[in-house]
Design a protein around this motif. Structure first.
Motif, mmCIF file in Angstrom:
data_model
loop_
_atom_site.group_PDB
_atom_site.id
_atom_site.type_symbol
_atom_site.label_atom_id
_atom_site.label_comp_id
_atom_site.label_asym_id
_atom_site.label_seq_id
_atom_site.Cartn_x
_atom_site.Cartn_y
_atom_site.Cartn_z
ATOM 1 N N TRP A 82 0.682 -1.102 0.058
ATOM 2 C CA TRP A 82 0.118 -0.024 -0.055
ATOM 3 C C TRP A 82 0.960 1.282 0.062
ATOM 4 O O TRP A 82 0.473 2.193 -0.819
ATOM 5 N N PRO A 83 1.638 1.466 0.739
ATOM 6 C CA PRO A 83 2.683 2.775 0.769
ATOM 7 C C PRO A 83 3.268 3.092 -0.686
ATOM 8 O O PRO A 83 3.214 4.368 -0.831
ATOM 9 N N GLY A 84 3.459 2.034 -1.562
ATOM 10 C CA GLY A 84 3.928 2.328 -2.631
ATOM 11 C C GLY A 84 3.201 1.762 -3.789
ATOM 12 O O GLY A 84 3.530 2.106 -4.949
ATOM 13 N N SER A 85 1.874 1.907 -3.591
ATOM 14 C CA SER A 85 1.003 1.525 -4.613
ATOM 15 C C SER A 85 0.524 2.846 -5.497
ATOM 16 O O SER A 85 0.381 3.883 -5.027
ATOM 17 N N GLY A 86 0.243 2.158 -6.894
ATOM 18 C CA GLY A 86 -0.340 3.544 -7.679
ATOM 19 C C GLY A 86 -1.427 4.327 -7.183
ATOM 20 O O GLY A 86 -1.482 5.368 -7.474
ATOM 21 N N ILE A 87 -2.303 3.453 -6.645
ATOM 22 C CA ILE A 87 -3.760 4.114 -6.258
ATOM 23 C C ILE A 87 -3.318 5.154 -5.132
ATOM 24 O O ILE A 87 -4.164 6.230 -5.136
ATOM 25 N N CYS A 88 -2.544 4.717 -4.144
ATOM 26 C CA CYS A 88 -2.283 5.835 -3.110
ATOM 27 C C CYS A 88 -1.398 6.796 -3.486
ATOM 28 O O CYS A 88 -1.577 8.177 -3.257
ATOM 29 N N PHE A 89 -0.800 6.675 -4.611
ATOM 30 C CA PHE A 89 0.009 7.823 -5.236
ATOM 31 C C PHE A 89 -0.916 8.703 -5.962
ATOM 32 O O PHE A 89 -0.599 9.850 -5.486
ATOM 33 N N CYS A 90 -1.786 8.201 -6.418
ATOM 34 C CA CYS A 90 -3.036 9.095 -6.965
ATOM 35 C C CYS A 90 -3.683 9.850 -5.941
ATOM 36 O O CYS A 90 -4.005 10.944 -6.239
#
Length: 287
Positions: free
Chosen positions: A208-216
């Motif tokens: 989760w910390p490096g996930s694309g959706i959290c980045f968005c």
């Protein structure tokens, strides 16, 4: 005049042409070697964001074109040729070093210490031979005499054998590298790569910390936050227009609120709007 030991001076031009042909053969083989060497150095390792890998590779290719053969051989021996790891902990540390939210690969040829040192010395001798042929050949041999041409002829025969041996060796190193690159290129184009790059592991779990959706969601914060909080509804619209491939379903979540809860990366609060409709807000947790 002893006909068995003396060749008339009129024959020296013929000997010169033989030397010129053999020198040209050596230089052409060296150019083939350098072209292959440049390709191996340029493609031996690559790292960076997935959307910039092509640009990064093109920049590396352009960079190696300006390097000398000696520099290229140095890079090859320091990055491609390698010794076995001294212990399991060192090997584990090398593996862990690449665990980043990005893409990285490196091709290496592992060999025993004695073989490594012998190969390194042989490659240095090849560079010295190349410099001798390109810069000092006329200083070393008198091509306007019979004896000088004969000495040059023998030297060029031996030189070609050395250069060709190195070229065939380099070809054998390049073959598995090219096969690995082909597999890597196929992997990059696959859905599995896109998922892994977005933090979705092969087993379906999510980093989760490096996930694309959290980045968005974090990027949406920088554009839409009001008093430190971001309206989830507005963030969903913005992400849908900017990163349509980033959906809760890709991360095995039923909704965006589910993503916020499951990821553990955000604080959530709710407010009651004028029309008595509950509105969700979020902000990144302070670590």
């Amino acid at each position: 005049m002893d006909e068995n030991t003396t060749i008339p001076s009129d024959d020296v031009p013929d000997l010169q042409r033989i030397v010129q042909r053999k020198l040209g053969r050596c230089l052409l083989r060296l150019q083939q070697y350098e072209r292959l060497l440049k390709a191996m150095v340029a493609d031996g390792e690559l790292s960076g964001p997935a959307d910039r890998l092509h640009t990064i590779r093109e920049q590396k290719i352009a960079c190696v074109q300006k390097k000398t053969m000696g520099t290229l051989v140095g890079i090859l021996t320091e990055s491609f040729l390698t010794l076995p790891p001294r212990n399991e902990e060192e090997s584990k540390m090398d593996a862990d070093a690449g665990d980043q939210n990005g893409f990285s690969y490196r091709c290496q040829l592992e060999m025993p210490a004695e073989h490594y040192e012998a190969t390194k010395a042989a490659l240095k001798e090849l560079v010295d031979l190349r410099n001798e042929l390109v810069h000092h050949f006329l200083e070393r041999f008198d091509l306007w005499s019979e004896s000088g041409c004969q000495a040059a002829d023998g030297f060029l025969e031996e030189s070609y054998e050395t250069i060709n041996r190195h070229y065939l060796s380099l070809q054998s190193w390049a073959k598995p590298m090219n096969e690995a690159r082909a597999k890597m290129a196929s992997f990059i184009q696959s859905q599995t790569f896109e998922d892994v790059f977005d933090g979705i592991r092969v087993d379906g779990s999510v980093n989760w910390p490096g996930s694309g959706i959290c980045f968005c969601l974090r990027e949406a914060e920088t554009k839409l936050a009001e008093g430190g909080w971001t309206r989830l509804e507005a963030a969903i619209r913005w992400i849908g227009n900017t990163y349509p491939e980033q959906t809760p379903k890709r991360y095995s979540c039923s909704s965006w609120r589910h993503v916020l809860h499951e990821s553990g990366q955000f604080e959530i609060r709710k407010s009651l709007a004028d029309n008595e409709r509950i509105t969700a807000w979020y902000r990144s947790r302070v670590s």
